[in-house]
Design a protein around this motif. Structure first.
Motif, PDB file in Angstrom:
ATOM      1  N   ALA A  79     141.753  35.826  33.493  1.00 56.50           N
ATOM      2  CA  ALA A  79     142.915  35.188  32.861  1.00 56.50           C
ATOM      3  C   ALA A  79     143.031  33.709  33.236  1.00 56.50           C
ATOM      4  O   ALA A  79     143.676  32.936  32.525  1.00 56.50           O
ATOM      5  CB  ALA A  79     144.189  35.933  33.246  1.00 56.50           C
ATOM      6  N   ARG A  88     135.090  41.417  30.450  1.00 55.76           N
ATOM      7  CA  ARG A  88     136.520  41.141  30.395  1.00 55.76           C
ATOM      8  C   ARG A  88     136.721  39.800  31.090  1.00 55.76           C
ATOM      9  O   ARG A  88     136.356  39.619  32.244  1.00 55.76           O
ATOM     10  CB  ARG A  88     137.324  42.236  31.081  1.00 55.76           C
ATOM     11  CG  ARG A  88     138.821  42.049  30.951  1.00 55.76           C
ATOM     12  CD  ARG A  88     139.567  43.316  31.269  1.00 55.76           C
ATOM     13  NE  ARG A  88     139.304  44.347  30.282  1.00 55.76           N
ATOM     14  CZ  ARG A  88     140.055  44.573  29.205  1.00 55.76           C
ATOM     15  NH1 ARG A  88     141.114  43.841  28.980  1.00 55.76           N
ATOM     16  NH2 ARG A  88     139.745  45.531  28.362  1.00 55.76           N
ATOM     17  N   GLN A 128     141.386  40.321  26.303  1.00 51.28           N
ATOM     18  CA  GLN A 128     140.622  39.620  27.337  1.00 51.28           C
ATOM     19  C   GLN A 128     139.130  39.940  27.206  1.00 51.28           C
ATOM     20  O   GLN A 128     138.333  39.447  27.983  1.00 51.28           O
ATOM     21  CB  GLN A 128     141.117  39.986  28.734  1.00 51.28           C
ATOM     22  CG  GLN A 128     142.465  39.369  29.091  1.00 51.28           C
ATOM     23  CD  GLN A 128     142.450  37.853  29.021  1.00 51.28           C
ATOM     24  OE1 GLN A 128     143.023  37.267  28.116  1.00 51.28           O
ATOM     25  NE2 GLN A 128     141.781  37.224  29.954  1.00 51.28           N
TER      26      GLN A 128
END
Length: 173
Positions: free
Chosen positions: A139, A136, A65
């Motif tokens: 998602a 990061r 990620q």
């Protein structure tokens, strides 16, 4: 009684005096001309003026990620400014300014950077081979989503930008 002579300047004395005065006068004239040009160009005394464009963030691939965001920062003002940090409420975890370097063995590594100067009248283009913002990824991000970022500058304060999520290699990045 003695006769007093009146002092009279000589040609050589006048020439020496004139030459001694000419150097500082010439220096002041050149300096004044430079300052006049700088002032008339509109940059004298103006603060930094920051614009952020070409904002994009890579969609991560594989099992990671971790990704990077890139911005073009342009300072059209008359004073330099310093990018201190970049934040995003949509990034999972923190962000960091980093610069990519090459070792003698031709391997790349990232080095965290505390801040970056954006010179007056200049532009800074972040890229995968140079400066970027590591983070990061969320998602939920999909290609062509927009991610809000805030760039924090020493003099200009906070500048907000929306970065488009792209696959690596798009838009010249």
């Amino acid at each position: 009684m003695t006769e007093q002579r009146l002092w009279r300047p000589t040609r050589r004395g006048l020439t020496d005096t004139l030459l001694a005065a000419l150097a500082p006068i010439a220096a002041c004239t050149i300096a004044l001309g430079g300052l006049t040009t700088w002032t008339s160009s509109g940059n004298a005394g103006t603060p930094a003026k920051i614009a952020v464009t070409d904002a994009h963030v890579y969609l991560p691939y594989g099992n990671t990620q971790d990704t990077a965001a890139f911005f073009r920062i342009t300072n059209t003002g008359g004073a330099e400014d310093r990018l201190l940090k970049v934040t995003s409420p949509d990034a999972d975890g923190g962000t960091a300014l980093s610069r990519h370097r090459m070792t003698n063995g031709r391997a790349a590594y990232a080095e965290t950077v505390d801040s970056v100067t954006v010179q007056a009248g200049d532009s800074l283009a972040m890229s995968p081979a140079g400066l970027d913002v590591t983070l990061r990824a969320n998602a939920r991000w999909r290609e062509f989503d927009f991610v809000p970022f805030t760039l924090h500058f020493q003099r200009s304060g906070q500048v907000k930008a929306l970065a488009v999520v792209v696959r690596p290699g798009r838009f010249g990045a």
